[in-house]
Design a protein around this motif. Structure first.
Motif, mmCIF file in Angstrom:
data_model
loop_
_atom_site.group_PDB
_atom_site.id
_atom_site.type_symbol
_atom_site.label_atom_id
_atom_site.label_comp_id
_atom_site.label_asym_id
_atom_site.label_seq_id
_atom_site.Cartn_x
_atom_site.Cartn_y
_atom_site.Cartn_z
ATOM 1 N N GLU A 4 0.850 -1.182 0.000
ATOM 2 C CA GLU A 4 0.000 0.000 0.000
ATOM 3 C C GLU A 4 0.889 1.236 0.000
ATOM 4 O O GLU A 4 1.391 1.661 1.028
ATOM 5 N N ILE A 5 1.093 1.790 -1.186
ATOM 6 C CA ILE A 5 1.961 2.951 -1.361
ATOM 7 C C ILE A 5 1.082 4.144 -1.705
ATOM 8 O O ILE A 5 0.268 4.086 -2.620
ATOM 9 N N ASP A 6 1.251 5.226 -0.964
ATOM 10 C CA ASP A 6 0.468 6.428 -1.218
ATOM 11 C C ASP A 6 0.941 7.144 -2.475
ATOM 12 O O ASP A 6 2.137 7.181 -2.771
ATOM 13 N N GLY A 7 0.001 7.696 -3.197
ATOM 14 C CA GLY A 7 0.277 8.519 -4.365
ATOM 15 C C GLY A 7 -0.940 9.375 -4.651
ATOM 16 O O GLY A 7 -1.990 9.216 -4.020
ATOM 17 N N GLU A 8 -0.821 10.295 -5.598
ATOM 18 C CA GLU A 8 -1.963 11.146 -5.930
ATOM 19 C C GLU A 8 -3.036 10.324 -6.628
ATOM 20 O O GLU A 8 -2.759 9.560 -7.550
ATOM 21 N N THR A 9 -4.271 10.482 -6.176
ATOM 22 C CA THR A 9 -5.372 9.766 -6.814
ATOM 23 C C THR A 9 -5.800 10.546 -8.054
ATOM 24 O O THR A 9 -5.912 11.773 -8.027
ATOM 25 N N CYS A 10 -5.982 9.822 -9.146
ATOM 26 C CA CYS A 10 -6.337 10.418 -10.428
ATOM 27 C C CYS A 10 -7.537 9.670 -10.989
ATOM 28 O O CYS A 10 -7.708 8.479 -10.734
ATOM 29 N N THR A 11 -8.358 10.355 -11.749
ATOM 30 C CA THR A 11 -9.528 9.727 -12.349
ATOM 31 C C THR A 11 -9.566 10.033 -13.843
ATOM 32 O O THR A 11 -9.014 11.033 -14.303
ATOM 33 N N ARG A 12 -10.224 9.137 -14.562
ATOM 34 C CA ARG A 12 -10.439 9.375 -15.991
ATOM 35 C C ARG A 12 -11.803 8.806 -16.346
ATOM 36 O O ARG A 12 -12.091 7.650 -16.052
ATOM 37 N N THR A 13 -12.641 9.637 -16.922
ATOM 38 C CA THR A 13 -13.984 9.215 -17.324
ATOM 39 C C THR A 13 -14.194 9.583 -18.781
ATOM 40 O O THR A 13 -13.348 10.233 -19.401
ATOM 41 N N LYS A 14 -15.341 9.202 -19.303
ATOM 42 C CA LYS A 14 -15.633 9.563 -20.695
ATOM 43 C C LYS A 14 -15.945 11.049 -20.835
ATOM 44 O O LYS A 14 -15.937 11.588 -21.928
ATOM 45 N N TYR A 15 -16.211 11.724 -19.711
ATOM 46 C CA TYR A 15 -16.479 13.161 -19.725
ATOM 47 C C TYR A 15 -15.195 13.913 -19.418
ATOM 48 O O TYR A 15 -14.538 13.654 -18.430
ATOM 49 N N LYS A 16 -14.835 14.829 -20.241
ATOM 50 C CA LYS A 16 -13.594 15.585 -20.099
ATOM 51 C C LYS A 16 -13.846 16.940 -19.431
ATOM 52 O O LYS A 16 -14.872 17.564 -19.656
ATOM 53 N N LEU A 17 -12.871 17.364 -18.643
ATOM 54 C CA LEU A 17 -12.904 18.700 -18.061
ATOM 55 C C LEU A 17 -12.771 19.699 -19.206
ATOM 56 O O LEU A 17 -11.853 19.602 -20.018
ATOM 57 N N ILE A 18 -13.701 20.636 -19.285
ATOM 58 C CA ILE A 18 -13.628 21.648 -20.340
ATOM 59 C C ILE A 18 -12.600 22.701 -19.943
ATOM 60 O O ILE A 18 -11.644 22.942 -20.652
ATOM 61 N N GLU A 19 -12.817 23.351 -18.814
ATOM 62 C CA GLU A 19 -11.872 24.351 -18.346
ATOM 63 C C GLU A 19 -12.286 24.872 -16.975
ATOM 64 O O GLU A 19 -13.440 24.777 -16.584
ATOM 65 N N TYR A 20 -11.315 25.428 -16.265
ATOM 66 C CA TYR A 20 -11.611 26.248 -15.101
ATOM 67 C C TYR A 20 -11.903 27.633 -15.655
ATOM 68 O O TYR A 20 -11.137 28.143 -16.482
ATOM 69 N N LEU A 21 -12.975 28.239 -15.210
ATOM 70 C CA LEU A 21 -13.428 29.509 -15.740
ATOM 71 C C LEU A 21 -12.330 30.562 -15.669
ATOM 72 O O LEU A 21 -11.795 30.850 -14.597
ATOM 73 N N SER A 22 -11.943 31.080 -16.802
ATOM 74 C CA SER A 22 -10.951 32.153 -16.919
ATOM 75 C C SER A 22 -9.609 31.827 -16.283
ATOM 76 O O SER A 22 -8.915 32.710 -15.787
#
Length: 130
Positions: A4-22
Motif C-alpha cells: 500500500e503505497i500512497d500517491g496522488e489519486t487520479c480519475t479518468r472518465t468519458k467526460y472531459k474537463l472543459i476548463e476552469y473559468l478564466s
C-alpha cells in the motif's frame, strides 16, 4: 501481498474537463498527459481494492475574507479529538470569485448527541481562535 503505497489519486472518465473559468493555467495543471484528472488527494488502494484517502497534495484554501490561508488539516486535527466525532474531512466548495469555502463532512459516534447547531457553534468558536 499488495504493498500500500500512497500517491496522488487520479480519475479518468468519458467526460472531459472543459476548463476552469478564466484560468487556463489551472486547467492545464488539472489533467496529466494521459488524460487523467489530478484530484489533489493522496491515497492508496488496500488488498480489497478499497481506496483510502490519507492526505492532500495541497493543504491550503484561499478564502477571500480571511487574511491568512486556511489549512483544513488543522481543523480536522482538532475536530477528530472530540468524543462526539468518529471521522471528519474538510473539503472545499468553490465559489465564483476565485476562492474555496471550507465545508466539514462529519461522521458522529453512535452515542453522540452533537446537533448540527452545536457543530456550527463549535466551528465558529474554533475559527475565532485560529
Amino acid at each position: 501481498m499488495i504493498m500500500e503505497i500512497d500517491g496522488e489519486t487520479c480519475t479518468r472518465t468519458k467526460y472531459k474537463l472543459i476548463e476552469y473559468l478564466s484560468d487556463p493555467k489551472a486547467t492545464a495543471a488539472a489533467v496529466d498527459n494521459e488524460g487523467f484528472f489530478l484530484t489533489g488527494d493522496i491515497g492508496h488502494f488496500d488488498q480489497n481494492g478499497t481506496l483510502h484517502i490519507t492526505d492532500r497534495k495541497k493543504d491550503v484554501f484561499k478564502i477571500f475574507h480571511f487574511e491568512a490561508p486556511f489549512a483544513p488539516s488543522e481543523m480536522e486535527s482538532y475536530l477528530i479529538t472530540l468524543p462526539d466525532i468518529q471521522e471528519v474531512c474538510i473539503v472545499g466548495i468553490t465559489t465564483g470569485i476565485d476562492e474555496e469555502l471550507p465545508a466539514a463532512v462529519i461522521v458522529r459516534n453512535s452515542n453522540s448527541s452533537l446537533s448540527e447547531r452545536d457543530f456550527f457553534e463549535l466551528v465558529k468558536f474554533i475559527s475565532i481562535l485560529m
